[in-house]
Design an enzyme around this catalytic site. Structure first.
Site, PDB file in Angstrom:
ATOM      1  N   ASP A 400      37.797  25.908  29.951  1.00 16.56           N
ATOM      2  CA  ASP A 400      37.846  27.286  30.464  1.00 16.56           C
ATOM      3  C   ASP A 400      36.466  27.925  30.358  1.00 16.56           C
ATOM      4  O   ASP A 400      35.623  27.507  29.567  1.00 16.56           O
ATOM      5  CB  ASP A 400      38.870  28.093  29.661  1.00 16.56           C
ATOM      6  CG  ASP A 400      39.497  29.208  30.465  1.00 16.56           C
ATOM      7  OD1 ASP A 400      38.893  29.626  31.474  1.00 16.56           O
ATOM      8  OD2 ASP A 400      40.596  29.667  30.099  1.00 16.56           O
ATOM      9  N   GLU A 403      31.743  28.987  33.556  1.00 16.75           N
ATOM     10  CA  GLU A 403      30.691  29.645  34.372  1.00 16.75           C
ATOM     11  C   GLU A 403      29.395  29.821  33.584  1.00 16.75           C
ATOM     12  O   GLU A 403      28.341  29.589  34.162  1.00 16.75           O
ATOM     13  CB  GLU A 403      31.141  31.030  34.856  1.00 16.75           C
ATOM     14  CG  GLU A 403      32.471  31.118  35.504  1.00 16.75           C
ATOM     15  CD  GLU A 403      33.599  31.211  34.511  1.00 16.75           C
ATOM     16  OE1 GLU A 403      33.544  32.055  33.612  1.00 16.75           O
ATOM     17  OE2 GLU A 403      34.526  30.415  34.621  1.00 16.75           O
ATOM     18  N   ASP A 473      40.838  33.459  37.456  1.00 15.33           N
ATOM     19  CA  ASP A 473      41.917  34.366  37.053  1.00 15.33           C
ATOM     20  C   ASP A 473      42.179  35.397  38.143  1.00 15.33           C
ATOM     21  O   ASP A 473      41.749  36.554  38.055  1.00 15.33           O
ATOM     22  CB  ASP A 473      41.555  35.066  35.737  1.00 15.33           C
ATOM     23  CG  ASP A 473      41.362  34.079  34.606  1.00 15.33           C
ATOM     24  OD1 ASP A 473      41.860  32.946  34.713  1.00 15.33           O
ATOM     25  OD2 ASP A 473      40.711  34.445  33.608  1.00 15.33           O
TER      26      ASP A 473
END
Length: 825
Positions: A400, A403, A473
């Site tokens: 997760d 980025e 998300d």
């Protein structure tokens, strides 16, 4: 007179000599200086060329993070005219204008492909955290009606990426790759990792990057979309295969709070007889935020980690678990990385040490992102991951925030030092490096389990690292849902074939404001959105239900016999019936550079109606998918609903207070069938000519799917998990109207023996004129391979359907032992 003649001859010789030295031949091309810019042309293959531009006197030594290919020896014919240096390979001509420095590209037969805009090369001095360098940009001229695709995962809903400006800095819901390809059959990869603006307007098509010691890009001519994808993968890395079980159904939630809860979900699916292959354990199994991403089970809800993993495996399911690119200050990883100056200092998630929203900054978490560009830091990351989680037998990684999350941004944050320079210089390649670190290390320690990584961000070249990228998300809305088709297709067209999204959208709170968590999934507004998103998810490389604010497990939507429950169960079962087709497509992707999700322009470039189509696509080579992308039974706009009144006071309501909806009511959804082939309705076998729009009748239980004439489609057995039954009794559906071919791929379903040739293939060929099916000789073998089996051959026809099911009426049952069989139908 002789002396004058001699003098003229010397001048002519000197002139020719000077002209011949206006460029320098190199091992792979040429190097020349034009208008105070050094231009180097390097051929990597006959169809791939690299352009490097720099300023005189600058030393350029750049090793690409994305490109792994070394330049081949390419036969070139180099010529020079008054104003042009031309380099010709077998497939591509590159011309350098010696007056302007602009580079142009033509096919071998002289068709113009792309041209740099004269005078658009720009170097602007830039101080990058104390390092004197440049900002760089280059513009190109495209044809006015030329469609281009790529740039990564964007949430703009667009298929063609013309006429827009995109600021490329990796974030939660957009994953940028500085690459586009054209309907003309070429691609362009701008090899820069700093914040970059892509701009396309009447003035030109431009990449402009904040930091660059040089301008560095690759032009590739593949002749068509598949060819460009193949060249991009040749340049930046091939796609490895995932295990068969990854293509089953995955259930997830933010978050399961105990190991008993997680295992209980798998047990419930098994009890209901609804197929499931994977369960995902989200964050906080490590305890509090100060131990963020500790890669160990410190949460009291997970007292027996090994039993946790074993319990999931004993239910014939697989477990992947959340790991991050950051660490809390109380973890041993943080302390070791901190001591070695391998952490970056900017705000990331979570900001507070308290697990509350909004974050209480009186208690800062101290969580910091690690320097994934540092090979020693990647070693440390894996050391703890291996010891804390991989050793337990966990099957894959949910990486997760790759980025990574960058909150409360300040420009000085980019001054953070990494192993490769400032964070600004390498910003967009962070997901490539952190995901690559896990892949490379796992490959070094194990060949028995294929690497499987689910991750939230991606960059060019990441397809080589065994990862499936999801689109972040997203909010739960129809607009978000509709954006997922073009997002996935454009990502695919950058060379990255593995894409998925949170089925139903991540943030569903707007649907959950008036009800307790136990009944929210019975809100018909969310039910319709969720079912349609799930049906779309059947036809993505990973089918994964996930989100927050309400529970997504099937049993919260009702029970068997109710329309919404049945629609969910049927979609999941459809996925499993297609596993032989999907797994073969996976092999086709890995070995032949194909793609799972295929923009219609890939297969039907002559049909201009599909050039900018963002609502349909091919899944593999045979199936056209046109998901219902608009609400048919409920309002799309989320309105305030209370249990007493429903949407409007006059509406009939269910016992929970929701407005009553008849999801069995027949609706209609438009479908465009591309020209150049005939099409069969997957559900009814009704045949249609291509080149027309039709209206498909639907209920909540219907996904418009069409099969291309000539397709040969294998249908797998009804199972509870992917490897429950062998494929010894496959149904082979033949769709008449064109010749067809399909190669069925099989292997051990996991491990890397397939890379050594340990697999088998069986090729089916349909001769439409003779109505014969040839089942070819089996090629290859592997341990556990079926040596004898039955193929049930079915000719698609309307009389073999009943409702939404194909009635099992095989035209012929063929016993197959590995030798060629010819079947007359």
């Amino acid at each position: 007179m002789k002396s004058i003649y001699y003098l003229l001859t010397c001048v002519l010789i000197l002139s020719v000599s000077c002209k011949s030295q206006s460029y320098e031949k190199t091992a792979s091309g040429i190097k020349t200086t034009i208008d105070s810019t050094v231009v180097e042309v390097r051929f990597y293959t006959p169809g791939i060329v690299r352009i490097i531009k720099s300023l005189p006197g600058e030393t350029v030594e750049k090793k690409s993070l994305s490109v792994v290919k070394e330049a081949e020896t390419v036969p070139l014919n180099v010529t020079e005219s008054d104003s042009t240096i031309s380099l010709l390979s077998d497939v591509l001509t590159v011309k350098v204008n010696t007056r302007t420095g602009a580079v142009s590209y033509l096919s071998a037969n002289g068709d113009a492909l792309l041209t740099e805009k004269a005078g658009s090369t720009a170097f602007t001095r830039f101080n990058d955290a104390g390092n004197e360098t440049y900002s760089v940009k280059q513009s190109f001229t495209l044809d006015p009606n030329e469609a281009i695709y790529g740039l990564g995962i964007l949430q703009n809903g667009k298929m063609s990426q013309r006429n827009q400006k995109v600021h490329m800095v990796q974030n939660n819901t957009c994953d940028f790759s500085t690459f586009f390809q054209s309907v003309k059959g070429y691609g362009l990869f701008w090899d820069n990792y700093s914040p970059t603006d892509f701009t396309d307007n009447e003035a030109g098509t431009e990449f402009a990057s904040e930091v660059g010691d040089c301008i560095d890009y690759y032009f590739m001519y593949g002749k068509n979309a598949d060819g460009v994808v193949a060249e991009m993968r040749d340049l930046t890395g091939k796609v490895p295969m995932f295990p068969l079980w990854t293509y089953g159904f995955w259930q997830s939630r933010e978050r399961y709070k105990t190991q008993d809860e997680t295992v209980g979900v798998v047990e419930k699916y098994r009890e209901l007889g609804v197929p499931l292959d994977g369960i995902i354990q989200d964050w906080q199994y490590w305890g509090d935020n100060y131990h963020w991403n500790g890669m160990s089970f410190l949460n009291p809800g997970f007292p027996e980690p090994q039993k946790f993993v074993d319990d999931v495996h004993n239910l014939n399911a697989h477990l992947i678990i959340s790991i991050w690119a950051s660490f809390g200050p109380e973890t041993p990883q943080y302390k070791e990385l901190k001591e070695k100056n391998m952490l970056m200092d900017f705000q990331t998630w979570p900001q507070s040490g308290k697990d509350i929203w909004p974050p209480d900054m009186n208690y800062p978490s101290g969580v910091q992102v690690y320097d994934a560009f540092n090979p020693e830091a990647r070693d440390i990351y894996w050391e703890y991951l291996d010891k804390g989680l991989f050793s337990l037998g966990i099957d894959g990684w949910w990486m997760d925030s790759t980025e990574p999350d960058h909150l409360d941004f300040k420009p000085k944050d980019f001054d953070n030092k990494t192993y490769l320079g400032s964070f600004r210089k390498v910003r967009n390649a962070f997901p490539l490096e952190t995901v690559g670190g896990v892949y490379d290390h796992q490959r070094q320690v194990s060949s028995d389990k294929r690497v499987f990584i689910l991750t939230r961000s991606g960059f060019a070249g990441q397809q080589r690292y065994g990862c499936n990228v999801w689109s972040g998300d997203l909010g739960s809305s129809w607009d978000s849902f509709r954006s997922q088709i073009p997002a996935g297709l454009n990502f695919t067209l950058t060379g990255n074939p593995n894409f998925n999204s949170d089925i139903g959208g991540f943030f569903a709170g707007a649907y959950n404001k008036s009800w307790s968590d136990g009944t929210a999934a019975k809100n018909p507004l969310f039910q319709e959105l969720y079912v349609r998103w799930l049906q779309y998810g059947v036809f993505t490389p990973m089918m994964r239900s996930h989100g927050t604010d309400m529970k997504r497990e099937i049993y919260y939507f009702g029970k068997q016999g109710e329309p919404v429950y049945d629609a969910i169960a049927n979609a999941i079962n459809l996925r499993y019936s297609l596993l032989p087709y999907i797994y073969t497509t996976s092999w086709d992707v890995a070995s032949n550079n194909s793609s799972f999700m295929r923009a219609l322009v890939m297969d039907f470039p002559a049909d201009k109606k599909v050039w900018d189509m963002n609502s349909e696509y091919m899944f593999g080579q045979s199936l056209l998918v046109a998901p219902v992308m608009n609400a048919q039974y409920t309002p799309e706009k989320i309105v305030k609903v209370d249990e007493a009144s429903g949407w409007n006071k006059g509406n009939a309501k269910t016992k929970e207070g929701f407005p009553a909806v008849d999801f069995t009511e027949v609706k209609s959804s438009p479908v465009y069938l591309p020209e150049g082939t005939a099409w069969y309705d997957f559900w009814t076998n009704e045949k249609f000519d291509g080149g027309q729009e039709i209206a498909k009748e639907t209920t909540i239980n219907t996904t418009p799917v069409y099969v291309k004439a000539g397709a040969i489609l294998p249908i797998g057995p009804k199972v509870q998990y992917a490897t429950e039954k062998k494929w010894d009794n496959l149904e082979i559906r033949i769709y008449e109207g064109a010749d067809g071919e399909f190669t069925l791929y099989e292997d051990e379903n996991d491990n890397y023996n397939y890379e050594k040739g340990v697999y088998s293939t069986i090729t089916f060929k349909w001769n439409d004129a003779d109505k014969t099916l040839t089942i070819g000789r089996r090629n290859g073998e592997f341990p556990g391979m079926l040596t004898e089996r039955t193929f049930n051959i079915v000719l698609a026809s309307k009389d073999k359907t009943k409702g939404n099911e194909i009635v099992s009426q095989p035209d012929k049952a063929v016993t197959y032992s590995g030798d060629e069989v010819v079947v007359k139908l």
